[in-house]
Design a protein around this motif. Structure first.
Motif, mmCIF file in Angstrom:
data_model
loop_
_atom_site.group_PDB
_atom_site.id
_atom_site.type_symbol
_atom_site.label_atom_id
_atom_site.label_comp_id
_atom_site.label_asym_id
_atom_site.label_seq_id
_atom_site.Cartn_x
_atom_site.Cartn_y
_atom_site.Cartn_z
ATOM 1 N N SER A 70 0.801 -1.222 0.000
ATOM 2 C CA SER A 70 0.000 0.000 0.000
ATOM 3 C C SER A 70 0.836 1.276 0.000
ATOM 4 O O SER A 70 0.295 2.370 -0.028
ATOM 5 C CB SER A 70 -0.932 -0.009 1.214
ATOM 6 N N ARG A 93 -1.293 -3.803 5.745
ATOM 7 C CA ARG A 93 -2.025 -3.690 7.010
ATOM 8 C C ARG A 93 -3.363 -2.969 6.857
ATOM 9 O O ARG A 93 -4.370 -3.374 7.415
ATOM 10 C CB ARG A 93 -1.112 -2.895 7.972
ATOM 11 N N THR A 94 -3.393 -1.884 6.052
ATOM 12 C CA THR A 94 -4.544 -0.972 6.079
ATOM 13 C C THR A 94 -5.473 -1.213 4.889
ATOM 14 O O THR A 94 -5.142 -0.867 3.751
ATOM 15 C CB THR A 94 -4.030 0.496 6.061
ATOM 16 N N LYS A 97 -6.460 1.708 2.406
ATOM 17 C CA LYS A 97 -5.408 2.096 1.444
ATOM 18 C C LYS A 97 -5.320 1.070 0.312
ATOM 19 O O LYS A 97 -5.161 1.421 -0.861
ATOM 20 C CB LYS A 97 -4.039 2.185 2.149
ATOM 21 N N ASN A 146 8.151 -7.851 0.104
ATOM 22 C CA ASN A 146 8.589 -6.463 0.298
ATOM 23 C C ASN A 146 8.314 -5.956 1.716
ATOM 24 O O ASN A 146 9.009 -5.065 2.199
ATOM 25 C CB ASN A 146 7.847 -5.604 -0.746
ATOM 26 N N TYR A 213 17.101 -5.178 12.645
ATOM 27 C CA TYR A 213 16.718 -5.006 11.224
ATOM 28 C C TYR A 213 17.854 -5.502 10.331
ATOM 29 O O TYR A 213 17.637 -6.242 9.371
ATOM 30 C CB TYR A 213 16.425 -3.527 10.977
ATOM 31 N N THR A 248 11.061 7.068 0.657
ATOM 32 C CA THR A 248 9.795 6.470 1.131
ATOM 33 C C THR A 248 9.584 6.868 2.590
ATOM 34 O O THR A 248 10.466 7.483 3.208
ATOM 35 C CB THR A 248 9.833 4.913 1.121
#
Ligand SMILES: NC(=O)c1ccc[n+]([C@@H]2O[C@H](COP(=O)([O-])OP(=O)(O)OC[C@H]3O[C@@H](n4cnc5c(N)ncnc54)[C@H](OP(=O)(O)O)[C@@H]3O)[C@@H](O)[C@H]2O)c1
Length: 337
Positions: A70, A93-94, A97, A146, A213, A248
């Motif tokens: 998204s 998640r959303t 969107k 991704n 990470y 981003t």
């Protein structure tokens, strides 16, 4: 007596000449090796074409599955794979969107879409079971692994919250493994498929203060290389995309520069160089965007790993200081309102 001394001097001179000759040959070989490797990088970046998307089912009813679809890089993969005539399954998640994006893609590119909203941090096995059902009904040609989550700001491991550490492991590693397992069955049955794992230079050069990470992306890198060799005989191409900065929400960089492209040119480069290493010395890995390929080559071919890690440490201590000062300013502004 005198002739012995002359003989010794002559011998010493001979030895010196041999040593100089040897070092010259080794030096010339070293320079030739680096020059060839650099020329190879340029050919990869600017001349060689990657595998065509058609061989993964573009325009023949195949679907592309994109996680973290998204926003940012994932959203751009959705646009460009739809433009290449894949149907698109968008996961993130959303839901709101995803639905807006799905409508836009159907209208613009005339392909089918489906959306699947789930929060990967929850690690809810029911979410994965339902997704498996959706996936088993589709002819999947492409999987873009991704989705990822990161430390909020660079933070020493000793100070990082348990919750954030678990979230990174759950999203970046466990979620990626579970979705890939569902998809490879479908791809293997058709003997064709493309799996792109969106890696990071933090998984290439160890990154202090983003250690979890960084470790999760190193996992992705090694796993991609092992999986790539396993799945090649099944007609499935696996590639770890060694990504440097992109504009981003995650990078928090707002403007493009030489090293930091917008998602559009970045994804265009990735999709045009499938199977081409572009500066990466690891198999099943690519750094396709030109300045990223160049950075990758410089890291691999110039200073030592400990030198690069030390630079990474300095830079993340600095980023942390700035992030903490920003937090303080925001807290003070909120108090004064
Ligand atoms: N940007 C860079 O400079 C950079 C550098 C190296 C590597 N990468 C890698 O590139 C990939 C994409 O990053 P990006 O920069 O495009 O990130 P981004 O703009 O922040 O987008 C993240 C996407 O992932 C989704 N997502 C985040 N957490 C989720 C969760 N818990 N459950 C489900 N979906 C979730 C988001 O969905 P919602 O919109 O629903 O929240 C969004 O679609 C990541 O693997 C990242 O590690 C990025």
């Amino acid at each position: 007596m005198l002739s012995n001394e002359v003989a010794a001097i002559l011998n010493e001179n001979k030895l010196a000449t041999v040593l100089v000759g040897l070092f010259s040959v080794v030096g010339a070989l070293f320079i030739a090796n680096k020059t060839l490797s650099f020329l190879n990088l340029l050919v990869d970046l600017y001349v060689r074409s990657g595998k065509s998307l058609q061989q993964f089912g573009a325009g023949k009813g195949a679907w592309a599955v994109i996680t973290g679809a998204s926003d940012g890089i994932g959203k751009e993969f959705a646009y460009q794979l739809a433009a290449a005539k894949f149907n698109i399954l968008l996961i993130s998640r959303t839901r709101s969107k995803l639905e807006i994006l799905a409508n836009e893609i159907e209208g613009k590119y005339g392909v089918q879409t489906q959306v699947y909203a789930m929060d990967f941090t929850k690690g809810d096995l029911q979410d994965y079971e339902k997704l498996k059902e959706v996936i088993s009904r589709l002819d999947i040609g492409v999987l873009i692994n991704n989705v990822a989550t990161n430390h909020e700001i660079p933070t020493p491991f000793i100070m990082e919250s348990e919750e954030l550490i678990n979230n990174i492991v759950e999203v970046n590693i466990a979620g990626t493994l579970r979705i890939t397992k569902m998809v490879v069955y479908v791809m293997a049955a058709k003997h064709r498929g493309l799996i792109l794992n969106i890696g990071s230079f933090a998984g290439y050069v160890p990154t202090p203060y983003l250690s979890v990470y960084s470790g999760s992306k190193a996992f992705l890198s090694t796993w991609s290389q092992a999986l790539g060799a396993e799945l090649k005989p099944k007609g499935i191409t696996v590639q770890n995309v060694n990504t440097y900065f992109v504009v981003t929400g995650m990078s928090k960089i707002r403007r493009s520069n030489f090293l930091t492209p917008y998602p559009k040119p970045f994804v265009r480069a990735v999709l045009s160089k499938i199977g081409v290493p572009c500066g990466s010395e690891y198999p099943y890995t690519s750094a396709a965007y030109p300045s990223h390929g160049l950075a990758n080559w410089l890291i691999a071919n110039t200073f030592s790993w400990s030198w690069w890690e030390a630079r990474n440490l300095e830079s993340h201590i600095d980023i942390r200081k700035r992030a903490l000062r920003k937090r303080e300013r925001e807290a003070a502004a909120a108090k004064s309102q």
